[in-house]
Design a protein around this motif. Structure first.
Motif, PDB file in Angstrom:
ATOM      1  N   ASP A  97       5.716  -7.606  -4.191  1.00  0.00           N
ATOM      2  CA  ASP A  97       6.434  -6.761  -5.162  1.00  0.00           C
ATOM      3  C   ASP A  97       7.923  -7.099  -5.208  1.00  0.00           C
ATOM      4  O   ASP A  97       8.529  -7.149  -6.282  1.00  0.00           O
ATOM      5  CB  ASP A  97       6.260  -5.272  -4.826  1.00  0.00           C
ATOM      6  CG  ASP A  97       4.839  -4.796  -5.096  1.00  0.00           C
ATOM      7  OD1 ASP A  97       4.214  -5.309  -6.033  1.00  0.00           O
ATOM      8  OD2 ASP A  97       4.358  -3.925  -4.342  1.00  0.00           O
TER       9      ASP A  97
ATOM     10  N   ASN B 136      -9.502  -2.288  -2.935  1.00  0.00           N
ATOM     11  CA  ASN B 136      -8.417  -1.393  -2.505  1.00  0.00           C
ATOM     12  C   ASN B 136      -8.862   0.068  -2.471  1.00  0.00           C
ATOM     13  O   ASN B 136      -8.600   0.785  -1.502  1.00  0.00           O
ATOM     14  CB  ASN B 136      -7.212  -1.528  -3.452  1.00  0.00           C
ATOM     15  CG  ASN B 136      -6.489  -2.854  -3.262  1.00  0.00           C
ATOM     16  OD1 ASN B 136      -6.665  -3.516  -2.241  1.00  0.00           O
ATOM     17  ND2 ASN B 136      -5.704  -3.256  -4.250  1.00  0.00           N
TER      18      ASN B 136
ATOM     19  N   TYR C 287       9.025   2.764  -7.314  1.00  0.00           N
ATOM     20  CA  TYR C 287       7.945   3.684  -7.676  1.00  0.00           C
ATOM     21  C   TYR C 287       8.332   4.750  -8.694  1.00  0.00           C
ATOM     22  O   TYR C 287       7.455   5.363  -9.277  1.00  0.00           O
ATOM     23  CB  TYR C 287       7.358   4.347  -6.415  1.00  0.00           C
ATOM     24  CG  TYR C 287       6.558   3.359  -5.584  1.00  0.00           C
ATOM     25  CD1 TYR C 287       5.266   2.982  -5.947  1.00  0.00           C
ATOM     26  CD2 TYR C 287       7.102   2.759  -4.452  1.00  0.00           C
ATOM     27  CE1 TYR C 287       4.541   2.065  -5.212  1.00  0.00           C
ATOM     28  CE2 TYR C 287       6.382   1.838  -3.701  1.00  0.00           C
ATOM     29  CZ  TYR C 287       5.105   1.496  -4.083  1.00  0.00           C
ATOM     30  OH  TYR C 287       4.382   0.582  -3.353  1.00  0.00           O
TER      31      TYR C 287
HETATM   32  P1  TYD Z   1       0.157  -5.597  -0.204  1.00  0.00           P
HETATM   33  O1  TYD Z   1       0.038  -4.839   1.071  1.00  0.00           O
HETATM   34  O2  TYD Z   1       1.462  -5.585  -0.938  1.00  0.00           O
HETATM   35  O3  TYD Z   1      -0.315  -7.094   0.113  1.00  0.00           O
HETATM   36  P2  TYD Z   1      -0.606  -8.350  -0.899  1.00  0.00           P
HETATM   37  O4  TYD Z   1      -0.111  -8.019  -2.245  1.00  0.00           O
HETATM   38  O5  TYD Z   1       0.156  -9.460  -0.265  1.00  0.00           O
HETATM   39  O6  TYD Z   1      -2.094  -8.533  -0.848  1.00  0.00           O
HETATM   40  O7  TYD Z   1      -0.951  -5.056  -1.200  1.00  0.00           O
HETATM   41  C1  TYD Z   1      -2.327  -5.047  -0.869  1.00  0.00           C
HETATM   42  C2  TYD Z   1      -3.107  -4.583  -2.089  1.00  0.00           C
HETATM   43  O8  TYD Z   1      -2.777  -3.208  -2.357  1.00  0.00           O
HETATM   44  C3  TYD Z   1      -2.751  -5.353  -3.353  1.00  0.00           C
HETATM   45  O9  TYD Z   1      -3.925  -5.533  -4.141  1.00  0.00           O
HETATM   46  C4  TYD Z   1      -1.768  -4.447  -4.078  1.00  0.00           C
HETATM   47  C5  TYD Z   1      -2.238  -3.047  -3.684  1.00  0.00           C
HETATM   48  N1  TYD Z   1      -1.166  -2.018  -3.606  1.00  0.00           N
HETATM   49  C6  TYD Z   1      -1.299  -0.794  -4.296  1.00  0.00           C
HETATM   50  O10 TYD Z   1      -2.319  -0.551  -4.977  1.00  0.00           O
HETATM   51  N2  TYD Z   1      -0.289   0.123  -4.202  1.00  0.00           N
HETATM   52  C7  TYD Z   1       0.847  -0.106  -3.477  1.00  0.00           C
HETATM   53  O11 TYD Z   1       1.757   0.787  -3.455  1.00  0.00           O
HETATM   54  C8  TYD Z   1       0.969  -1.343  -2.757  1.00  0.00           C
HETATM   55  C9  TYD Z   1       2.200  -1.649  -1.938  1.00  0.00           C
HETATM   56  C10 TYD Z   1      -0.062  -2.272  -2.846  1.00  0.00           C
END
Ligand code: TYD
Ligand code: NAD
Length: 350
Positions: A88, A254, A346
């Motif tokens: 992000d 997720n 957010y």
């Molecule tokens: P993340 O922990 O940022 O790891 P990566 O993008 O490197 O895989 O995110 C894991 C998954 O969770 C990814 O599909 C994005 C989702 N996500 C959300 O739905 N909400 C959130 O607030 C965040 C940070 C991630």
């Protein structure tokens, strides 16, 4: 050996430093970290006084600083984890990913080459990378070591570039290198901008749980100490010039993962089952959100004998317990700068 570990005050690096300091008293571990927002010396407070441990606050992009650290500590081997690591943030601020991940890695490689004077006997540059360099999968298939690179975020593109630089130094100068590409990690000391610690923190505080898009993206989760153990295995037994994929064969959509997290956390907080489901809030999707990651980790299993030690439900339970028992750590890292990041990222979504 004098082993330089970069990024040792971050999430994964702190576990690697801890394992190496305890397991190898015959080696000196030098932890090099800039202590960015993601780096925190509290993560390795327990080893700070160990006789075989030293800390250097420095920037991997700083050529002169890297030269003097290599000289001062007579570095024999490098395990390189320092990076900007959050997708992000790479979407809002891509250039710092280019400077840290690409130029920083190039700088370290150049300094290692100079310090080792092209006499590479006993030397090693171990680069820690991500499965995200392979791009995004559909419903089926896995990432293998020879899957073509297809990075899609500024984060994964900068990590892919750094992987290429490491291989180029191996190929062109004969530098002994090894690379591993790992799936999503979870566990203690992860900065609460990543999914699991962010959601645990929000459940504790009864704050909305921002699920991107429809929540159907898939990630392959591995407990951080298992990753650190894999790094240890590759560091000692990996074949020079090779790449190893590391993963847990543990894929979760997720939204399914979030339901399991809510179930376990509510139980530990003494809340009625399902209470925190009300906090789930679907928000605008991440730009260019990769759909699915899944690692085939057969090579490291067959050639080096590494397999994950923890079942996911157990690892998740240990992780939640750790955050509940370390509320002070969580408070400390979520004050100040974090609040600004959270509000900016957010507020448009929630
Ligand atoms: P993340 O922990 O940022 O790891 P990566 O993008 O490197 O895989 O995110 C894991 C998954 O969770 C990814 O599909 C994005 C989702 N996500 C959300 O739905 N909400 C959130 O607030 C965040 C940070 C991630
Ligand atoms: P992290 O963001 O928690 O830690 C990164 C560390 O690097 C921090 O301590 C930070 O201070 C330091 N750092 C940043 N810029 C620096 C600079 N210019 N000079 C010196 N130090 C600097 O990251 P993490 O999740 O622990 O990831 C560590 C490594 O593992 C990264 O290279 C990442 O790409 C890779 N990786 C992470 C995951 C994951 O799920 N977190 C999965 C696979 C691979």
């Amino acid at each position: 050996m004098n082993i330089l570990i970069t990024g040792g005050a971050g999430f994964i690096g702190s576990h690697v430093v801890r394992q190496f300091v305890h397991k190898y008293p015959e080696h000196t571990i030098i932890n090099l970290d800039l202590l960015t927002y993601a780096g925190n010396l509290e993560n390795i407070n327990d080893v700070k006084d160990a006789f075989n441990y030293a800390f250097e606050k420095a920037d991997i992009r700083d050529l002169e600083a890297m030269r003097s650290i290599f000289k001062k500590h007579k570095v024999d081997r490098v395990i390189h984890l320092a990076a900007e690591s959050h997708v992000d943030r790479s979407i809002t601020d891509p250039l710092v990913f280019v400077t840290t991940n690409v130029i920083g890695t190039g700088t370290l490689l150049q300094v290692a080459k100079e310090a080792w004077k092209d006499d590479f006997e006993g030397k090693l540059f171990y680069h820690v990378s991500t499965d995200e360099v392979y791009g995004s999968l559909g419903d089926t298939g896995f990432f293998y070591e020879d899957t073509p690179y297809d990075p899609r975020s500024p984060y994964s593109a900068s990590k892919a570039s750094s992987d290429h630089l490491v291989r180029a130094f191996g190929h062109t100068y004969g530098m002994p290198i090894v690379i591993s590409n790992c799936s999503n990690n979870y566990g203690p000391y992860q900065f609460p901008e990543k999914l699991l610690p962010l959601f645990i923190n929000n459940i504790i505080h009864n704050k909305p749980l921002p699920v991107y898009g429809k929540g159907i993206n898939v990630r392959d989760w591995l407990y951080v100490e298992d990753h650190a153990a894999a790094i240890d295995t590759i560091f000692h037994n990996g074949k020079q010039g090779e790449t190893y994929n590391i993963g847990g064969h543990n894929e979760w959509r997720n939204i399914d993962l979030i339901h399991l997290l809510i179930k376990q956390t509510d139980e530990k907080l003494g809340r009625a089952e399902g209470t925190s489901k009300e906090l789930i809030t679907y928000v605008t999707d991440r730009a260019g959100h990769d759909m699915r990651y899944a690692i085939d980790a057969t090579k490291i299993k067959d050639e080096l004998g590494w397999v994950p030690s923890l079942q996911f439900e157990e690892g998740l339970s240990k992780t939640i317990d750790w955050y509940l028992e370390n509320k002070e750590w969580l408070e400390n890292v979520t004050s100040g700068e974090y609040r600004k990041y959270y509000a900016k990222h957010y507020e448009v979504k929630l």
